[in-house]
Design a protein around this motif. Sequence first.
Motif, PDB file in Angstrom:
ATOM      1  N   SER A   1       0.862  -1.672  -0.381  1.00 48.38           N
ATOM      2  CA  SER A   1      -0.034  -0.075   0.077  1.00 48.38           C
ATOM      3  C   SER A   1       0.400   1.085   0.150  1.00 48.38           C
ATOM      4  O   SER A   1       0.665   1.892  -0.049  1.00 48.38           O
ATOM      5  N   THR A   2       1.736   1.582   0.750  1.00 48.95           N
ATOM      6  CA  THR A   2       2.985   2.305   0.179  1.00 48.95           C
ATOM      7  C   THR A   2       4.433   1.767  -0.118  1.00 48.95           C
ATOM      8  O   THR A   2       5.231   1.232   0.171  1.00 48.95           O
ATOM      9  N   SER A   3       4.519   2.277  -1.755  1.00 50.26           N
ATOM     10  CA  SER A   3       5.883   2.099  -2.626  1.00 50.26           C
ATOM     11  C   SER A   3       6.642   2.436  -2.678  1.00 50.26           C
ATOM     12  O   SER A   3       7.568   2.210  -3.658  1.00 50.26           O
ATOM     13  N   SER A   4       6.506   3.727  -2.261  1.00 46.84           N
ATOM     14  CA  SER A   4       7.825   4.696  -2.456  1.00 46.84           C
ATOM     15  C   SER A   4       8.057   5.060  -1.388  1.00 46.84           C
ATOM     16  O   SER A   4       8.277   4.699  -0.075  1.00 46.84           O
ATOM     17  N   LEU A   5       9.807   5.353  -2.057  1.00 49.61           N
ATOM     18  CA  LEU A   5      10.498   5.749  -0.868  1.00 49.61           C
ATOM     19  C   LEU A   5      11.479   7.179  -1.234  1.00 49.61           C
ATOM     20  O   LEU A   5      11.652   7.632  -1.803  1.00 49.61           O
ATOM     21  N   ASP A   6      12.059   7.835   0.330  1.00 53.35           N
ATOM     22  CA  ASP A   6      12.470   8.808  -0.135  1.00 53.35           C
ATOM     23  C   ASP A   6      14.300   9.094   0.424  1.00 53.35           C
ATOM     24  O   ASP A   6      14.364   8.988   1.247  1.00 53.35           O
ATOM     25  N   ILE A   7      14.802   8.222  -0.707  1.00 56.42           N
ATOM     26  CA  ILE A   7      15.725   8.241  -0.755  1.00 56.42           C
ATOM     27  C   ILE A   7      16.625   9.759   0.663  1.00 56.42           C
ATOM     28  O   ILE A   7      17.619   9.645   1.026  1.00 56.42           O
ATOM     29  N   ASP A   8      16.681  11.587   0.394  1.00 56.29           N
ATOM     30  CA  ASP A   8      16.870  11.771   1.262  1.00 56.29           C
ATOM     31  C   ASP A   8      16.521  12.014   2.962  1.00 56.29           C
ATOM     32  O   ASP A   8      17.272  12.055   3.415  1.00 56.29           O
TER      33      ASP A   8
END
Length: 245
Positions: free
Chosen positions: A156-163
């Motif tokens: 359901s939450t498949s994004s990541l923030d590298i920063d």
Amino acid sequence: MQGYVRLLQSGLIILALAFAARVFAVPVTYDGITFPDGDVSFADEVLDYDPSHSDEAVPTDPNYMDPDEALGAPNYSGTVGSVSLGSGGLIELAFTDNALTNSGDDAYDLHIFEVGPDIEDTFVAIRPTLDTLDLLGSGYDSNGDGFFEVGSVTGSTSSLDIDAIFSGFTAGSLLFDAVQLIDDPDKDGQGGSTVGADIDAVGAIYSAPPEPEKPPVASVPEPGTIGLLSLGLLALGLVRRRTSG
């Protein structure tokens, strides 16, 4: 020297093609996620696929056991177009015509397209290029496999923030050329013939030209070698004078 020049030329050609692809790229949107660089944003090559990585249950449906299904833009149709990792299974995918980079802010940088009826967690790690490794150091590589662990995603939450992991760097200053996904065996769905997370695609929301392969360092001739070369040139000059006279 010729090998050095060829390698340098190859690197420049790769950069030129990548730059052209970015300049003329048409943004695409999949499942509400927009990729400004278009379909070039997605993983291109399978480095490893090991559904038995954790010695747990493995998929048995041949329609979901081809790791190439995780390459390119999302194309899951409901019956084909994804690969099952297996319980605790692993897949590693490389970017060849682009690189994953950081946005420099709190925007998402990487998206994993995980499909199927079950919400399954997946551990995510990313492989830095040589320059980025020099910049960050190896402290983020907890198991020495070359990949930096950056957290996990769910269906359901498949994004990541590298920063959020590597903070304080300006946009585009960090480059990563591969992504590693490992299914979380403690949070699998119902199992069965497609056990484990089902991966359709892996995309760099923020993308950059790939880091060119560095040409070999040209060795500097030793003083003795330079002396012999000078003598050889002098002798060649004398021979030419005699033949012309």
